[in-house]
Scaffold this active site. Structure first.
Site, PDB file in Angstrom:
ATOM      1  N   ALA A  65     -57.330  13.723  51.358  1.00  0.00           N
ATOM      2  CA  ALA A  65     -56.174  14.400  50.765  1.00  0.00           C
ATOM      3  C   ALA A  65     -56.643  15.167  49.536  1.00  0.00           C
ATOM      4  O   ALA A  65     -57.771  14.980  49.060  1.00  0.00           O
ATOM      5  CB  ALA A  65     -55.085  13.402  50.392  1.00  0.00           C
ATOM      6  N   LYS A  66     -55.787  16.020  49.023  1.00  0.00           N
ATOM      7  CA  LYS A  66     -56.052  16.708  47.760  1.00  0.00           C
ATOM      8  C   LYS A  66     -54.735  17.212  47.207  1.00  0.00           C
ATOM      9  O   LYS A  66     -53.792  17.498  47.957  1.00  0.00           O
ATOM     10  CB  LYS A  66     -57.003  17.892  47.970  1.00  0.00           C
ATOM     11  CG  LYS A  66     -57.794  18.257  46.717  1.00  0.00           C
ATOM     12  CD  LYS A  66     -58.890  17.241  46.447  1.00  0.00           C
ATOM     13  CE  LYS A  66     -59.746  17.651  45.257  1.00  0.00           C
ATOM     14  NZ  LYS A  66     -60.905  16.752  45.107  1.00  0.00           N
ATOM     15  N   GLY A  67     -54.681  17.326  45.890  1.00  0.00           N
ATOM     16  CA  GLY A  67     -53.496  17.862  45.241  1.00  0.00           C
ATOM     17  C   GLY A  67     -53.880  18.829  44.151  1.00  0.00           C
ATOM     18  O   GLY A  67     -55.007  18.806  43.645  1.00  0.00           O
ATOM     19  N   ASP A  88     -59.547  15.061  38.948  1.00  0.00           N
ATOM     20  CA  ASP A  88     -60.344  16.163  39.459  1.00  0.00           C
ATOM     21  C   ASP A  88     -60.440  17.198  38.337  1.00  0.00           C
ATOM     22  O   ASP A  88     -60.249  16.865  37.166  1.00  0.00           O
ATOM     23  CB  ASP A  88     -59.704  16.739  40.732  1.00  0.00           C
ATOM     24  CG  ASP A  88     -60.648  17.574  41.572  1.00  0.00           C
ATOM     25  OD1 ASP A  88     -61.418  16.978  42.341  1.00  0.00           O
ATOM     26  OD2 ASP A  88     -60.632  18.802  41.442  1.00  0.00           O
TER      27      ASP A  88
END
Length: 424
Positions: free
Chosen positions: A113-115, A154
């Site tokens: 996943a990533k946001g 991140d």
């Protein structure tokens, strides 16, 4: 094509194009049909949210945030949250896909996943960033949780950001949920070694790669692009291992020294001034020149696409270890491979962060925390085991390390999907 060319003729990163090209190559080697290939390429879920922010001056600004869950076949989704003015949905899609392969390659029981939120954190106050984080968390809260999707720091975010994510989610749940995010402060269930885990992993693999090409680390020279969460500690650990770090860069400038930089002094300078620029122990050079220094090892640890078709032929390093996600374009990859440059791909090289994030998640769920030595020894074991496996795969099949790593990861994800079956 993995690089877009604009009117100024400068290449712009296309991380999603690069990610899709890498997957396509792996699918071709594995012989999967179009249906399975399509499942592997498509994000499982993607969410775009509006984030209204009341600024400190009373005005209201509306920001945009994303969360993409690429694949859930091997476990809950896992991936960072970045705050950057360059965030786009396609970038987040690519980063989520790379996280899927990274987790599978290191045999961590997560999907990818990533946001991201499109914001320049340098232009906002501490209180404004807290309000952005809490509203973003509220908007995506139905999709995250210790058994669903676990964010981590991140670009542009840190342990404080993760503390706000955890607290906001916990208030909505009615009880404290330490496992909803990793990369948290130690006082809130963080893990020893998490802050430096990505850099530790990069250096473990970098030293192994240097030895593999016949270069003793104590006789090697290196350059590090980026001096943030990954680049700073990478430079420190390389110096501690005896590698001379000749040049470093950040978003504001770059410095180099023919005899090697004093990394400890440079860190003090950065703490005082917020940038490597102006460091008296080195000569100021252009940021992009760091990539082209005459070194044995190059660690791109900034953002996507900085090594491209225009500069790949000017890179002197014979070993490139990707501390950032997607720093090498598809075209640059081809050029470097034709020149015999060893490129250790991001899904292997920078996987130390997700490994120790997994350790943190395990510790939070058990309410039992490990010692720093336990974390470091298990991290090193995992990184070197993965390095050896990818290296053997590449040699036995006559392919690049990136192709070998992607094939291994994609095969594990596909096998999990096939064993679970298609529902309904």
């Amino acid at each position: 094509m993995s690089t877009l060319t604009y009117l100024d003729a400068s290449p712009r990163p296309d991380p999603l194009g690069d990610a899709q090209a890498q997957l396509s190559a792996a699918v071709g080697i594995l012989g999967y049909d179009d249906g399975l290939a399509g499942m592997l390429a498509a994000p499982r879920r993607q969410l775009t949210v509006s984030i209204p922010l009341r600024r400190d001056d009373g005005s209201v600004e509306v920001l945009t945030g994303h969360r993409v869950q690429h694949n859930l076949s091997r476990g809950p989704a896992k991936g960072g949250l970045r705050f950057s003015p360059d965030v786009t949905l396609d970038e987040v899609r690519a980063l989520a896909m790379w996280m899927t392969w990274k987790c599978a390659l290191l045999d961590v029981p997560y999907g990818g996943a990533k946001g991201g939120v499109r914001i320049d954190p340098d232009r906002y106050s501490h209180g404004e960033l807290e309000r952005v984080t809490r509203r973003y968390t509220t908007e995506i809260s139905p999709f995250i949780g210790p058994e669903r999707d676990i964010p981590a720091p991140d670009v542009g975010t840190d342990e404080q950001t993760m503390a706000w994510v955890m607290d906001t989610y916990s208030h909505q749940s009615g009880h404290t949920v330490l496992g909803v995010a990793t990369g948290k402060p130690l006082a809130l269930g963080g893990s020893l070694g998490r802050a430096t885990a990505t850099s530790r992993g990069v250096v473990h693999v970098a030293l192994a790669a240097l030895l593999d090409v016949g270069i003793e680390p104590a006789e090697a020279a290196a350059a590090v692009e980026g001096f943030g969460k990954v680049g700073r500690y990478t430079a420190r650990f390389l110096a501690e291992a005896g590698v001379r770090v000749l040049g470093v860069s950040d978003a504001h400038g770059a410095v180099a020294a023919a005899g090697g930089l004093d990394i400890s002094a440079l860190e003090l300078h950065v703490d005082a001034h917020g940038t490597v620029a102006g460091f008296p122990g080195g000569e100021a050079i252009a940021r992009t020149d760091v990539l082209e220094l005459e070194v044995d090892l190059l660690v791109p640890a900034a953002v996507e696409g900085t090594i491209n078709a225009q500069n790949a032929n000017r890179i002197h390093a014979m070993v490139i270890v990707e501390g950032a996600n997607g720093p090498t374009s598809e075209q640059a990859d081809d050029i470097l491979r034709s020149r015999g440059v060893v490129v250790v791909p991001d899904i292997l090289a920078n996987a130390g962060g997700v490994i120790v994030s997994y350790f943190e998640w395990v510790q939070a769920n058990q309410a039992y925390w490990w010692s720093a030595d336990d974390v470091e020894s298990r991290l090193k074991e995992r990184m070197l085991q993965a390095w050896n496996g990818v290296q053997q795969k590449a040699r036995s099949h006559g392919v690049s390390l990136r192709t070998a790593a992607t094939v291994m990861a994609v095969e594990r994800v596909a096998n999990a999907h096939l064993l679970r079956g298609l529902y309904p």
